[in-house]
Design an enzyme around this catalytic site. Sequence first.
Site, PDB file in Angstrom:
ATOM      1  N   ALA A   1      -9.877  -4.203 -10.365  1.00 15.10           N
ATOM      2  CA  ALA A   1      -8.888  -4.378  -9.303  1.00 15.10           C
ATOM      3  C   ALA A   1      -9.101  -3.374  -8.178  1.00 15.10           C
ATOM      4  CB  ALA A   1      -7.479  -4.232  -9.885  1.00 15.10           C
TER       5      ALA A   1
ATOM      6  N   THR B   1      10.087  -1.126  -8.332  1.00 13.44           N
ATOM      7  CA  THR B   1      10.599  -2.213  -9.173  1.00 13.44           C
ATOM      8  C   THR B   1      11.917  -1.854  -9.847  1.00 13.44           C
ATOM      9  OG1 THR B   1       9.264  -1.428 -11.036  1.00 13.44           O
ATOM     10  CG2 THR B   1       8.287  -3.117  -9.605  1.00 13.44           C
TER      11      THR B   1
ATOM     12  N   TYR C   1      -8.392  -2.284 -14.533  1.00 10.76           N
ATOM     13  CA  TYR C   1      -8.060  -1.347 -13.460  1.00 10.76           C
ATOM     14  C   TYR C   1      -9.271  -1.094 -12.566  1.00 10.76           C
ATOM     15  CZ  TYR C   1      -6.349   2.961 -11.249  1.00 10.76           C
ATOM     16  OH  TYR C   1      -5.972   3.930 -10.352  1.00 10.76           O
TER      17      TYR C   1
ATOM     18  N   SER D   1      -8.715   3.902  -5.788  1.00 14.76           N
ATOM     19  CA  SER D   1      -9.072   4.957  -6.727  1.00 14.76           C
ATOM     20  C   SER D   1     -10.587   5.099  -6.715  1.00 14.76           C
ATOM     21  CB  SER D   1      -8.598   4.616  -8.145  1.00 14.76           C
ATOM     22  OG  SER D   1      -9.107   5.533  -9.092  1.00 14.76           O
TER      23      SER D   1
ATOM     24  N   ILE E   1      -5.169  13.267  -9.956  1.00 19.57           N
ATOM     25  CA  ILE E   1      -3.951  13.707  -9.275  1.00 19.57           C
ATOM     26  C   ILE E   1      -3.031  14.386 -10.286  1.00 19.57           C
ATOM     27  CG2 ILE E   1      -2.015  13.003  -7.839  1.00 19.57           C
ATOM     28  CD1 ILE E   1      -4.807  12.494  -6.632  1.00 19.57           C
TER      29      ILE E   1
ATOM     30  N   ASN F   1       0.501   1.112  -2.078  1.00 19.53           N
ATOM     31  CA  ASN F   1       0.296   2.106  -3.130  1.00 19.53           C
ATOM     32  C   ASN F   1       0.668   1.596  -4.514  1.00 19.53           C
ATOM     33  OD1 ASN F   1      -0.077   5.014  -4.081  1.00 19.53           O
ATOM     34  ND2 ASN F   1       2.072   4.653  -4.617  1.00 19.53           N
TER      35      ASN F   1
ATOM     36  N   SER G   1       8.765   4.796  -5.429  1.00 20.41           N
ATOM     37  CA  SER G   1      10.044   5.160  -6.040  1.00 20.41           C
ATOM     38  C   SER G   1       9.950   6.306  -7.037  1.00 20.41           C
ATOM     39  CB  SER G   1      10.667   3.941  -6.732  1.00 20.41           C
ATOM     40  OG  SER G   1       9.846   3.487  -7.793  1.00 20.41           O
TER      41      SER G   1
END
Length: 260
Positions: free
Chosen positions: A173, A47, A170, A156, A203, A98, A22
């Site tokens: 995960a 969300t 992070y 990642s 990125i 994603n 989104s």
Amino acid sequence: MPSAVPAAFDLSGHVALITGSSSDIGIGFASARLLGQLGASVMVTGTTDRAALRADELRAEGISAESHVADLMDPDAARGLVDATESAFGKVDVLVNNAGLASVNSPEQPNPANAMTDEEWSLVLRRNLDSAFFVTRAVLPGMVDRGYGRIVNVGSTAGVLTAYTGDVGYHTAKAAMLGMTRSVAVDFAKSGVTANLVLPGWIATAAQLPSEVEAGNATPVGRSADAAEVAAGVAFLATPGASYVTGTTLIIDGANSLGG
């Protein structure tokens, strides 16, 4: 689709569900746009109501698109997302996982293991790992029944190939997504379903911090990647031509993980 597009890359008649798509500056939306340009109908998710705006943008470009808002940390919401996609388009051929959360703290407040609370730990794992598992579990029955599916997990380099300070949740995960990808690949290889992992490095987005810009400039390529460059890798793994590519990782980091 233009006749010049080889059948191996033609997604006409396919349906793609892209989570975390989104934001107009991220990998998810760039992937949704490219998959749509290759002929797929796409479900844009997030969300917030921004998902509807992104779907409107894609439709204005001639892409068949719908949107759905869901908190994918809830397994029922993940199932509902898949149901909504199947209701809109009849099936799910491609899943791009994603959706994620980089950190529960600001970049100025690192979160090493000795400072992370139980709640913070749980949130990062649920947002990055549980969400991907819940949606994957929900799409697999349909993919297996049809004998075709493409699952592309966006991880990642952090946690798998590299690490930086203060974000243990992070890293954990994203490392776990590697194991999930390989397990799904092995379990469903004979069912015509592939599962692969894309590992982006730095990125470039409008929200990129000066320290991240500096890190991107220090790669052997000399810059951060554009989201569209990552989307190109996602799109390849989502195509019919990638039928013998499963259980692998595609590193898109400008050779940074090679230590250049």
